[in-house]
Design a protein around this motif. Structure first.
Motif, PDB file in Angstrom:
ATOM      1  N   LEU A 112     157.350 -60.646 -36.328  1.00  0.00           N
ATOM      2  CA  LEU A 112     157.555 -59.070 -36.683  1.00  0.00           C
ATOM      3  C   LEU A 112     156.432 -58.415 -36.471  1.00  0.00           C
ATOM      4  O   LEU A 112     156.476 -57.131 -36.264  1.00  0.00           O
ATOM      5  CB  LEU A 112     157.886 -58.920 -38.154  1.00  0.00           C
ATOM      6  N   THR A 113     155.194 -58.956 -36.643  1.00  0.00           N
ATOM      7  CA  THR A 113     154.198 -58.222 -36.377  1.00  0.00           C
ATOM      8  C   THR A 113     153.161 -58.525 -35.280  1.00  0.00           C
ATOM      9  O   THR A 113     151.925 -58.546 -35.233  1.00  0.00           O
ATOM     10  CB  THR A 113     153.129 -58.352 -37.814  1.00  0.00           C
ATOM     11  N   ALA A 114     153.836 -59.112 -34.419  1.00  0.00           N
ATOM     12  CA  ALA A 114     153.007 -59.724 -33.138  1.00  0.00           C
ATOM     13  C   ALA A 114     152.156 -58.663 -32.476  1.00  0.00           C
ATOM     14  O   ALA A 114     150.987 -59.090 -31.955  1.00  0.00           O
ATOM     15  CB  ALA A 114     153.929 -60.342 -32.101  1.00  0.00           C
ATOM     16  N   GLU A 115     152.225 -57.356 -32.440  1.00  0.00           N
ATOM     17  CA  GLU A 115     151.592 -56.589 -31.690  1.00  0.00           C
ATOM     18  C   GLU A 115     151.166 -55.478 -32.793  1.00  0.00           C
ATOM     19  O   GLU A 115     150.800 -54.224 -32.201  1.00  0.00           O
ATOM     20  CB  GLU A 115     152.362 -55.853 -30.660  1.00  0.00           C
ATOM     21  N   VAL A 116     150.976 -55.839 -34.028  1.00  0.00           N
ATOM     22  CA  VAL A 116     150.669 -54.858 -35.141  1.00  0.00           C
ATOM     23  C   VAL A 116     149.212 -54.917 -35.195  1.00  0.00           C
ATOM     24  O   VAL A 116     148.587 -56.297 -35.220  1.00  0.00           O
ATOM     25  CB  VAL A 116     151.466 -55.181 -36.344  1.00  0.00           C
ATOM     26  N   ASP A 117     148.379 -53.954 -35.511  1.00  0.00           N
ATOM     27  CA  ASP A 117     147.022 -54.096 -35.835  1.00  0.00           C
ATOM     28  C   ASP A 117     146.756 -54.219 -37.377  1.00  0.00           C
ATOM     29  O   ASP A 117     145.847 -54.769 -37.783  1.00  0.00           O
ATOM     30  CB  ASP A 117     146.115 -52.788 -35.354  1.00  0.00           C
ATOM     31  N   ILE A 118     147.545 -53.424 -38.223  1.00  0.00           N
ATOM     32  CA  ILE A 118     147.312 -53.353 -39.682  1.00  0.00           C
ATOM     33  C   ILE A 118     148.565 -53.014 -40.335  1.00  0.00           C
ATOM     34  O   ILE A 118     149.344 -52.083 -39.725  1.00  0.00           O
ATOM     35  CB  ILE A 118     146.277 -52.388 -40.000  1.00  0.00           C
ATOM     36  N   LEU A 119     148.632 -53.922 -41.341  1.00  0.00           N
ATOM     37  CA  LEU A 119     150.027 -53.339 -42.261  1.00  0.00           C
ATOM     38  C   LEU A 119     149.825 -53.440 -43.793  1.00  0.00           C
ATOM     39  O   LEU A 119     148.947 -54.035 -44.281  1.00  0.00           O
ATOM     40  CB  LEU A 119     151.102 -54.240 -41.617  1.00  0.00           C
ATOM     41  N   SER A 120     150.833 -52.833 -44.158  1.00  0.00           N
ATOM     42  CA  SER A 120     150.968 -52.745 -45.536  1.00  0.00           C
ATOM     43  C   SER A 120     152.201 -53.805 -46.173  1.00  0.00           C
ATOM     44  O   SER A 120     153.277 -53.720 -45.433  1.00  0.00           O
ATOM     45  CB  SER A 120     151.397 -51.539 -46.236  1.00  0.00           C
ATOM     46  N   PHE A 121     151.726 -54.690 -46.714  1.00  0.00           N
ATOM     47  CA  PHE A 121     152.905 -55.682 -47.240  1.00  0.00           C
ATOM     48  C   PHE A 121     153.238 -55.776 -48.425  1.00  0.00           C
ATOM     49  O   PHE A 121     152.385 -55.859 -49.353  1.00  0.00           O
ATOM     50  CB  PHE A 121     152.528 -57.328 -46.709  1.00  0.00           C
ATOM     51  N   GLY A 122     154.440 -55.469 -48.683  1.00  0.00           N
ATOM     52  CA  GLY A 122     154.956 -55.271 -50.085  1.00  0.00           C
ATOM     53  C   GLY A 122     155.055 -56.165 -50.863  1.00  0.00           C
ATOM     54  O   GLY A 122     155.936 -57.194 -50.335  1.00  0.00           O
ATOM     55  N   GLY A 123     154.869 -56.248 -52.402  1.00  0.00           N
ATOM     56  CA  GLY A 123     155.204 -57.035 -53.255  1.00  0.00           C
ATOM     57  C   GLY A 123     155.944 -56.579 -54.355  1.00  0.00           C
ATOM     58  O   GLY A 123     156.768 -57.073 -55.007  1.00  0.00           O
ATOM     59  N   THR A 124     155.565 -55.274 -54.763  1.00  0.00           N
ATOM     60  CA  THR A 124     156.035 -54.721 -56.009  1.00  0.00           C
ATOM     61  C   THR A 124     157.516 -54.455 -55.993  1.00  0.00           C
ATOM     62  O   THR A 124     158.325 -54.751 -56.824  1.00  0.00           O
ATOM     63  CB  THR A 124     155.426 -53.363 -56.107  1.00  0.00           C
ATOM     64  N   LYS A 125     158.107 -53.997 -54.911  1.00  0.00           N
ATOM     65  CA  LYS A 125     159.431 -53.998 -54.506  1.00  0.00           C
ATOM     66  C   LYS A 125     160.252 -55.346 -54.435  1.00  0.00           C
ATOM     67  O   LYS A 125     161.528 -55.395 -54.283  1.00  0.00           O
ATOM     68  CB  LYS A 125     159.738 -53.119 -53.473  1.00  0.00           C
ATOM     69  N   ASN A 126     159.555 -56.323 -54.442  1.00  0.00           N
ATOM     70  CA  ASN A 126     160.298 -57.661 -54.070  1.00  0.00           C
ATOM     71  C   ASN A 126     159.828 -58.572 -55.263  1.00  0.00           C
ATOM     72  O   ASN A 126     159.641 -59.660 -54.912  1.00  0.00           O
ATOM     73  CB  ASN A 126     159.736 -58.049 -52.641  1.00  0.00           C
ATOM     74  N   GLY A 127     159.904 -58.043 -56.594  1.00  0.00           N
ATOM     75  CA  GLY A 127     159.663 -59.071 -57.526  1.00  0.00           C
ATOM     76  C   GLY A 127     158.365 -59.082 -58.240  1.00  0.00           C
ATOM     77  O   GLY A 127     158.365 -59.821 -59.385  1.00  0.00           O
ATOM     78  N   LEU A 185     154.971 -57.852 -60.433  1.00  0.00           N
ATOM     79  CA  LEU A 185     154.704 -56.763 -61.498  1.00  0.00           C
ATOM     80  C   LEU A 185     154.070 -55.594 -60.781  1.00  0.00           C
ATOM     81  O   LEU A 185     154.556 -54.440 -61.004  1.00  0.00           O
ATOM     82  CB  LEU A 185     153.773 -57.483 -62.495  1.00  0.00           C
ATOM     83  N   ALA A 186     153.122 -55.926 -60.094  1.00  0.00           N
ATOM     84  CA  ALA A 186     152.422 -54.932 -59.246  1.00  0.00           C
ATOM     85  C   ALA A 186     151.391 -55.534 -58.215  1.00  0.00           C
ATOM     86  O   ALA A 186     150.825 -56.641 -58.382  1.00  0.00           O
ATOM     87  CB  ALA A 186     151.472 -54.012 -60.024  1.00  0.00           C
ATOM     88  N   GLY A 187     151.463 -55.228 -57.069  1.00  0.00           N
ATOM     89  CA  GLY A 187     150.712 -55.739 -56.010  1.00  0.00           C
ATOM     90  C   GLY A 187     151.126 -55.625 -54.639  1.00  0.00           C
ATOM     91  O   GLY A 187     152.420 -55.807 -54.245  1.00  0.00           O
ATOM     92  N   GLU A 188     150.289 -55.285 -53.619  1.00  0.00           N
ATOM     93  CA  GLU A 188     150.668 -55.058 -52.206  1.00  0.00           C
ATOM     94  C   GLU A 188     149.326 -55.685 -51.637  1.00  0.00           C
ATOM     95  O   GLU A 188     148.366 -55.903 -52.122  1.00  0.00           O
ATOM     96  CB  GLU A 188     150.847 -53.626 -51.949  1.00  0.00           C
ATOM     97  N   ALA A 189     149.528 -55.700 -50.459  1.00  0.00           N
ATOM     98  CA  ALA A 189     148.506 -56.220 -49.629  1.00  0.00           C
ATOM     99  C   ALA A 189     148.443 -55.440 -48.486  1.00  0.00           C
ATOM    100  O   ALA A 189     149.264 -55.179 -47.561  1.00  0.00           O
ATOM    101  CB  ALA A 189     148.834 -57.910 -48.994  1.00  0.00           C
ATOM    102  N   VAL A 190     147.056 -55.268 -47.968  1.00  0.00           N
ATOM    103  CA  VAL A 190     146.868 -54.657 -46.752  1.00  0.00           C
ATOM    104  C   VAL A 190     146.461 -55.856 -45.826  1.00  0.00           C
ATOM    105  O   VAL A 190     145.413 -56.636 -46.066  1.00  0.00           O
ATOM    106  CB  VAL A 190     145.489 -53.938 -46.646  1.00  0.00           C
ATOM    107  N   VAL A 191     147.136 -56.205 -44.677  1.00  0.00           N
ATOM    108  CA  VAL A 191     147.107 -57.298 -43.837  1.00  0.00           C
ATOM    109  C   VAL A 191     146.549 -57.018 -42.800  1.00  0.00           C
ATOM    110  O   VAL A 191     146.915 -55.802 -41.890  1.00  0.00           O
ATOM    111  CB  VAL A 191     148.311 -58.122 -43.567  1.00  0.00           C
ATOM    112  N   ILE A 192     145.249 -57.201 -42.085  1.00  0.00           N
ATOM    113  CA  ILE A 192     144.735 -56.726 -41.081  1.00  0.00           C
ATOM    114  C   ILE A 192     144.880 -58.063 -39.777  1.00  0.00           C
ATOM    115  O   ILE A 192     144.167 -58.753 -39.950  1.00  0.00           O
ATOM    116  CB  ILE A 192     143.048 -56.392 -41.311  1.00  0.00           C
ATOM    117  N   LEU A 193     145.345 -57.634 -38.991  1.00  0.00           N
ATOM    118  CA  LEU A 193     145.497 -58.536 -37.713  1.00  0.00           C
ATOM    119  C   LEU A 193     144.574 -58.090 -36.676  1.00  0.00           C
ATOM    120  O   LEU A 193     144.114 -59.299 -35.922  1.00  0.00           O
ATOM    121  CB  LEU A 193     146.925 -58.290 -37.306  1.00  0.00           C
ATOM    122  N   ASN A 194     144.011 -56.996 -36.449  1.00  0.00           N
ATOM    123  CA  ASN A 194     143.245 -56.550 -35.467  1.00  0.00           C
ATOM    124  C   ASN A 194     141.632 -56.833 -36.165  1.00  0.00           C
ATOM    125  O   ASN A 194     141.441 -55.751 -37.006  1.00  0.00           O
ATOM    126  CB  ASN A 194     143.426 -55.346 -34.922  1.00  0.00           C
TER     127      ASN A 194
END
Lengths: 340, 340, 340, 340
Positions: free
Chosen positions: B189-204, B206-215
């Motif tokens: 899904l992120t093969a050509e992505v440089d940077i992304l927000s990966f959600g946690g809060t909407k998926n169970g 309490l609170a927490g997201e991640a910035v995932v940096i691929l570049n």
């Protein structure tokens, strides 16, 4: 048995009552962003503690509580008078400047504390368009050095601030510890304060602080500032649940009092040791001391803590709500050995 | 039995595995700010899921994950091409502009999606100092309208971005739902992505997201940006614990798949009802539909949900990890009654 | 004889009266930063033209006048409704966002003009903390497309703004041209305006614009905003001297009227040529037209001007205070040849 | 005969050669924004003076030259080490913080000067995400107190900066005066400098400064920064014309040398007067002295000048390119009378 150190009160665990409150709130659906019954109850609890005009806005962490307070209190050309040692000056990676666009006018306090005389030095060039204009006095209660402002000291500063039209902000990441130390209520402690950061994370929460606005004029639009400053929790009920536990039956006071007591005990046990000098009045939950470098090295192999000032070999030993008397005694014994 | 509605996936509860992980992490002291073993383990889990160059930085919420990504990716004169409907454009109270100083160049997508053709319209005035320069393409996967980009669509956009030297950012507040929908791995899904927000809060969580940096070039200094942007949790281990639970044994995928399934089921049950029109492809966990106003009013007395577009009487019904088949059936029945 | 083209009114020379005024002011020492007699006289002239409550602050250029106006008018969560074609949206390299932190809410105007109906579409989500709140309506008079708002049109927009508590800002980089076109006084033109940019550079100055504040509440602290926004001239008397020349004996009006007249003449001469279509009402000093690409190429070898819209082969021909009738005739003849 | 005082070099007139150059440039049309032949010639002149890699960007004023330099040199988490007395710290109304988002790390210099030892105190906490990271050393040459850095002093600072990866910025609002004082060329003076502000306004221009970028990596995108920071002049040729006059035949050096000479003469005439103490080395065009308050009052009735430090009765007497020997003698006589 798990390890406990003296690095910071944010190295501590979540208080069991707080964790239980989260679990209890974890049932059914609730509207997000604070539009839920639990958050409304907590807003009521803040009014009970800080007065009926108080408005509390929950945020995630202490830097945010401070920076949002500054965003609410400062017009673009206004600056903040604070101590050189203030958290916002040295430990927020330039957030006041980068996020709030605000200049800090620092003074060298004594043991982290401002005085009217020190503040007065930065109330200058009023009306001179080349200079930022002082708009806020920000003080930490207790300070980053564990010291507290007496009520009369607060009074004097607030009086000066009023005279010059300055907003009074309190960085209260450890306000509970100050309240415990002074045996003062939160309303007494904040009688002349306009806006404050009220800490939870260092006092047993998983994560959560509150911006408490006592001067209603500063509350206008604050809900937008919170959202825009990236601090609006979607599942707000779980921040609220933590605060409900903390603010109920004076849990906040008991935990803070305990942490203070542990620090006092530690100071008592190590204060007379040869080679160790306690460097700051031990008024809340921190003990600052100078210790020979070799002893520091020996101790850090066994316990977590920070060297506060490398140049002077000054260490900070922080107690928290979950520090036990046994922890303190074991540590004091180790200090004794390291120094002998 | 507690009430469940269809307002948002952030109205849902904390997944029990996540809550348990918090409780388990709640023992002994740990260094703050991510300098603990649990956080390091979680960083490893992100590498397993996103590739070994991936670097994950946990933050508190989704707006923060987006805005920090922009701060990392944009030089001061660079702008972000995104859909008119993008969360950062319409639901972050101007944070991209106020906090990151970044201009958004919006296009009217179809069902919330960008296309190379649409993006191309904003790649203009290159080298003209009077105009912001496009620096980033930001797309939401899944989109705010519940639709997903197929891998070939992502490919086409990423190819265009590469050609023009644009960074590819993904707002992945619901990336898990997109992965479930596409039956694709996160690396695919992120093969050509440089940077992304990966959600946690909407998926169970309490609170927490991640910035995932691929570049990797975008990761330089990101730890400072996170701190300065008010997003460094002191008791980081409790954010990490949540993610450890979520990323272990594909919990994230099971929860997302379930939410998608519930939406599909709801669409199936109400899709043929007279007077109701499903307005967007139901590809993840949202159902958008137009419904007569009177029926909306009747339904909102019983269930929480949002009217998406007042003018068109378009509603959004959101399923979440804790939506049950019974919930869906009960709701579909109510919709049927309201329409009859 | 030196060359004159139709690229922009800022390609023109300094009006001789303005240059002479600079030379006359160039004697003896004067306090800097506007604390001189000449600047005070000019502030008086602005009061004569805009009303006695008007306060004028001289700045260097038009982008600055606009962005400073927004800084004065917007609280951090407030946004600006403007036309898609607004200078601040397309020609200030993101300064409103990067320097003022302000989001622009654009609408597609007709010939660059806003209408109450268009504005109304962006007055939405009032009180919703997730959305920026409309705070300002900004319109350009005349517009970037050379069109003017009639007094009744201004009235309607201002009425709507008042109803919704919005500040009315006018980008008046060419306000003089609008005044000439409407045969209206500046007070009539700005009767319901709160704050405006009044242009000088495009109307014969070397460099200089004014922020004119008509709503006194917006003037509070503006002197600090000007300094902080890098727009306080130290040798202010030389900005003031230019404005004294411009505002004396209606020089501003004569120059603007002349530029408008030249554009009207040009439109008259070329308007009927086969293959050329005038695309916007010629109301001030610009002629917009579509012309075959080959003709454009031929003409640009002889004369400077901009292609406004490459896709449509739409050109902009701009007249200025120093355009002569001979210039226009020579150019019109060349257009005729290029088209034949 | 018109009055001349000692308030500031920006209270002075425009040099006649500069005004004449403006008049000469005032013929025909020219493309705006620097896309004209005159501006290109001036860019060449800067290369002659500062080396062939030098790139010069003209801006309106000195605060802008400084703040734009910081915007070019700092990533968001980087801070600037400068003297407490630096113009950017005390006289730009918080623009570095509000416009560039940059924190200043100040040190108490001696007579306005930094030293490697002082700078070294602020190179700390490298890699600590809680603290801004030093990114730039900014020094003023000459300083706000009229003192100059010797070439060896510059060398030592630049060496330290290189060691720690810091950018060297020079606020050269009066660089010409420093060059005259040191009898050094501009290339010698800036041999190890990365970026600098080169002053014109205080040295005979109407208005105009240059950001001169010597480290090519800092020039990337600077044209956008200039536009976005509200500093791109539309009628650029008239800024360029001023600089062409200033940089031709070493006018800049003659004017600066003269101003320095006048200050030296003034110091000579008043230095021995009883009751007056010269407080700073008189190295360029300023004389700082303590004078009894009554004498200050008497003198200010006759001549413009600033009291620099009210508390100490320290005054600043500034000479400029147009100060005459007669001015100095008349003033010195008046000082003598006031003190007697």
């Amino acid at each position: 048995m798990s390890k406990r150190g003296f690095a910071s009160d944010n190295a501590a665990t979540i208080h069991p009552d707080v964790l239980e409150a989260i679990a209890e709130a974890n049932t059914g659906h609730a509207f997000g962003y604070g539009h839920d019954a639990l958050t409304q109850r907590v807003e009521g609890l803040f009014k009970e503690l800080f007065g009926r005009d108080a408005r509390a806005f929950l945020v995630f962490n202490g830097s945010a509580a401070n920076v949002l307070s500054l965003r609410a209190a400062c017009r673009p050309w206004e600056a903040v008078i604070c101590a050189e040692t203030a958290h916002m000056n040295v430990d927020e990676c330039g957030a006041p400047e980068a996020i709030a666009g605000v200049k800090l006018l620092t003074v060298e306090g004594v043991d982290g504390k401002l005085t009217p005389e020190l503040i007065g030095r930065r109330i200058e060039r009023i009306g001179d368009e080349h200079a930022v204009q002082p708009g806020v006095v920000s003080l930490a209660q207790c300070t980053e050095l564990g010291t507290v402002y007496k009520l009369a000291e607060l009074d004097a500063i607030a009086g000066q601030a009023r005279t010059h039209g300055l907003v009074v902000h309190v960085d209260g990441a450890r306000l509970a510890n100050a309240a415990a130390a002074l045996e003062a209520s939160l309303t007494e402690l904040t009688a002349e304060v306009d806006i404050l950061s009220f800490g939870g994370t260092k006092n047993g929460l998983l994560a959560g602080e509150a911006v408490v606005i006592l001067n209603p004029s500063l509350a206008e639009g604050f809900e937008y500032l919170r959202k825009q400053s990236l601090q609006l929790a979607s599942k707000m009920r779980f921040l609220a649940a933590q605060f409900e536990a903390l603010l109920t039956d004076e849990l906040w006071l008991h935990t803070a009092r305990h942490a203070n007591l542990m620090a006092a005990r530690l100071a008592e046990l190590v204060g007379e040791l040869p080679g160790l000098t306690i460097t700051r009045p031990v008024e809340t939950n921190a003990v600052f001391a100078t210790v020979p470098r070799e002893a520091i090295e020996v101790l850090r192999r066994q316990f977590d803590f920070y060297v506060w000032d490398e140049a002077r070999d000054e260490v900070r030993w922080m107690c928290s709500w979950d520090t036990t008397e046994e922890d303190v005694e074991r540590f004091a014994t180790a200090v004794g050995h390291a120094l002998s």
